[in-house]
Scaffold this active site. Structure first.
Site, short mmCIF file in Angstrom:
data_model
loop_
_atom_site.label_atom_id
_atom_site.label_comp_id
_atom_site.label_asym_id
_atom_site.label_seq_id
_atom_site.Cartn_x
_atom_site.Cartn_y
_atom_site.Cartn_z
CB SER A 143 -0.88 -0.01 1.26
OG SER A 143 -1.54 1.23 1.44
CE1 TYR A 157 -4.05 -2.03 5.33
CE2 TYR A 157 -3.37 0.22 4.84
CZ TYR A 157 -3.80 -1.03 4.42
OH TYR A 157 -3.95 -1.28 3.07
#
Length: 246
Positions: A143, A157
């Site tokens: 990501s 995350y």
């Protein structure tokens, strides 16, 4: 460069929706034999039916990527069904966004189990076969939060995605002569991922995703990495909406 995709056997985890499902459709359209795996078997079967209706080849496999033995079993089943495995796409992931001060350790555990350990279990299941056959391609979904910390709220995350990016690069150093390794690092993408955030942060996340790009954009980036000649390894692709600042 469809010839770089045609005939390859590709396993996609998290293949029941979003990036995984769209990538399965695109790769099948370009001639790959696609195996999609996820917990929601009914959703997987819908994707397989779509691919078959368009003349492609696909099979579905129920899988929880947090179950190490199950990942091993699915990879073994795919090799038995298709004769080999050429590409592993570790796509399954969760993104519950929440301030660390709320100390939701259950969500931390889930992200570590799915985003990080699930990726490692996929690598562990596919890598020995890739090394034995002298070829293979591991594509890990990281990501933009794996290159810049998404805070406040996305700290854990980001931690899992930084780890995925680091593992991808380390794996490339270790096995790059035989196995290609790619880290795909998307920004906001229109998928179910945004719905894994609950509580007070949900509205903020949904607002952020108003600028999201379609999953087809990421699928094309993955296809670009897969279709390259054997002597070309696309190591990382960062893809985000033009409007996204983060």
């Amino acid at each position: 460069m469809t010839k770089g995709i045609e005939g390859k056997v590709v396993l996609i985890t998290g293949g029941s929706s979003g990036i995984g499902a769209e990538t399965a459709r695109l790769l099948a359209e370009r001639g790959a034999k696609v195996a999609i795996a996820a917990r929601r078997k009914d959703r997987l079967d819908e994707v397989v039916a779509d691919i078959a209706a368009n003349g492609g080849t696909a099979r579905s496999y129920a899988l929880d990527v947090t179950d190490k033995s199950a990942v091993q079993s699915v990879v073994a089943a795919i090799i038995a069904d298709f004769g080999r495995l050429d590409v592993l796409i570790n796509n399954a992931g969760l993104m519950p966004i929440r301030p660390m001060a709320e100390v939701n350790t259950d969500e931390w555990d889930q992200m570590i189990d799915v985003n990080l350990k699930g990726t490692l279990y996929g690598i562990a299941a596919a890598l020995p076969g890739f090394l034995e056959q002298g070829s293979g391609h591991i594509i890990n979904l990281s990501s933009v939060a794996g290159i810049k910390v998404f805070a406040p709220g996305g700290t854990v995350y980001s931690g899992t995605k930084f780890a995925v990016s680091a593992i991808s690069e380390g794996l490339r150093h270790e096995v790059g002569e035989k196995v290609r390794v790619t880290s795909i690092e998307p920004g906001a993408v229109e998928s179910d991922l945004k719905f894994t955030t609950s509580g007070t942060a949900a509205e903020t996340v949904l607002d952020f995703y108003k600028q999201a790009i379609p999953t087809a954009s990421v699928a094309r980036a993955i296809a670009f990495a897969v279709e390259q000649p054997d002597d070309v390894d696309i190591n990382a692709i960062v893809i985000r909406p033009t409007a996204q600042e983060f």
